[in-house]
Design a protein around this motif. Structure first.
Motif, PDB file in Angstrom:
ATOM      1  N   ASN A   1      -1.385  -5.962  -3.052  1.00 39.90           N
ATOM      2  CA  ASN A   1      -0.980  -5.403  -4.326  1.00 39.90           C
ATOM      3  C   ASN A   1       0.824  -5.355  -4.084  1.00 39.90           C
ATOM      4  O   ASN A   1       0.887  -4.161  -3.650  1.00 39.90           O
ATOM      5  CB  ASN A   1      -2.116  -4.226  -5.632  1.00 39.90           C
ATOM      6  CG  ASN A   1      -1.297  -4.716  -6.673  1.00 39.90           C
ATOM      7  OD1 ASN A   1      -0.603  -4.849  -6.863  1.00 39.90           O
ATOM      8  ND2 ASN A   1      -1.783  -2.929  -6.643  1.00 39.90           N
ATOM      9  N   THR A   2       1.413  -5.778  -5.153  1.00 38.86           N
ATOM     10  CA  THR A   2       2.973  -5.942  -4.904  1.00 38.86           C
ATOM     11  C   THR A   2       2.994  -4.201  -6.139  1.00 38.86           C
ATOM     12  O   THR A   2       4.537  -3.643  -6.379  1.00 38.86           O
ATOM     13  CB  THR A   2       3.563  -6.691  -4.880  1.00 38.86           C
ATOM     14  OG1 THR A   2       3.207  -7.348  -6.349  1.00 38.86           O
ATOM     15  CG2 THR A   2       3.878  -8.074  -4.666  1.00 38.86           C
ATOM     16  N   ARG A   3       1.934  -4.105  -6.972  1.00 41.52           N
ATOM     17  CA  ARG A   3       2.016  -2.732  -7.309  1.00 41.52           C
ATOM     18  C   ARG A   3       2.349  -1.389  -6.680  1.00 41.52           C
ATOM     19  O   ARG A   3       2.564  -0.546  -7.395  1.00 41.52           O
ATOM     20  CB  ARG A   3       1.429  -2.935  -9.264  1.00 41.52           C
ATOM     21  CG  ARG A   3       1.726  -4.027  -9.570  1.00 41.52           C
ATOM     22  CD  ARG A   3       0.435  -3.942 -10.644  1.00 41.52           C
ATOM     23  NE  ARG A   3      -0.067  -5.304 -10.433  1.00 41.52           N
ATOM     24  CZ  ARG A   3      -0.929  -5.447 -10.967  1.00 41.52           C
ATOM     25  NH1 ARG A   3      -1.670  -5.309 -11.908  1.00 41.52           N
ATOM     26  NH2 ARG A   3      -2.522  -6.666 -10.037  1.00 41.52           N
ATOM     27  N   SER A   4       2.085  -1.781  -6.012  1.00 41.74           N
ATOM     28  CA  SER A   4       1.814  -0.196  -4.881  1.00 41.74           C
ATOM     29  C   SER A   4       3.176  -0.052  -4.380  1.00 41.74           C
ATOM     30  O   SER A   4       4.114  -0.940  -4.045  1.00 41.74           O
ATOM     31  CB  SER A   4       0.711  -0.335  -3.554  1.00 41.74           C
ATOM     32  OG  SER A   4       0.987   0.938  -2.637  1.00 41.74           O
ATOM     33  N   GLU A   5       3.008   1.101  -4.366  1.00 46.16           N
ATOM     34  CA  GLU A   5       4.819   1.161  -3.945  1.00 46.16           C
ATOM     35  C   GLU A   5       4.908   1.786  -2.713  1.00 46.16           C
ATOM     36  O   GLU A   5       6.021   1.086  -2.567  1.00 46.16           O
ATOM     37  CB  GLU A   5       5.270   3.054  -4.703  1.00 46.16           C
ATOM     38  CG  GLU A   5       6.192   3.867  -4.446  1.00 46.16           C
ATOM     39  CD  GLU A   5       7.391   3.425  -5.452  1.00 46.16           C
ATOM     40  OE1 GLU A   5       8.086   2.602  -5.083  1.00 46.16           O
ATOM     41  OE2 GLU A   5       6.927   3.465  -6.090  1.00 46.16           O
TER      42      GLU A   5
END
Length: 96
Positions: free
Chosen positions: A35-39
């Motif tokens: 998930n690219t939304r994970s920091e």
């Protein structure tokens, strides 16, 4: 002088690992495995992109468009291997 060339060889090896990690992460992002939304993932993605993209961009500009396939990391790894071999066989045997 030999220590300098050994450091260069270690840096080339480390950069090869970073190129491989960047390619694997791009595959994982493309197939929605991570998930690219994970920091955390985003920070790793930005770091790998910042480190590898300046070297990969000129190779991508020279190569013809192959559709969705990007072989510029493979070409860069081959260039790094060529430099590594040249240092090991032509420079290091003569440095004392």
């Amino acid at each position: 002088m030999r220590a300098l060339f050994e450091v260069i060889l270690v840096a080339l090896q480390l950069y090869t690992y970073l190129i491989i990690a960047s390619a694997i992460l791009s595959w994982l992002v493309a197939f929605n495995v991570v998930n690219t939304r994970s920091e955390f993932v985003r920070s790793i993605w930005k770091f790998l992109d910042a480190v590898t993209e300046p070297v990969l961009r000129p190779i991508r500009n020279i190569m013809p468009n192959l559709g969705g396939v990007d072989i510029s990391p493979v070409i860069l790894i081959l260039i790094i291997m060529l430099i590594d071999r040249a240092i090991r066989y032509y420079v290091l045997p003569f440095v004392y």
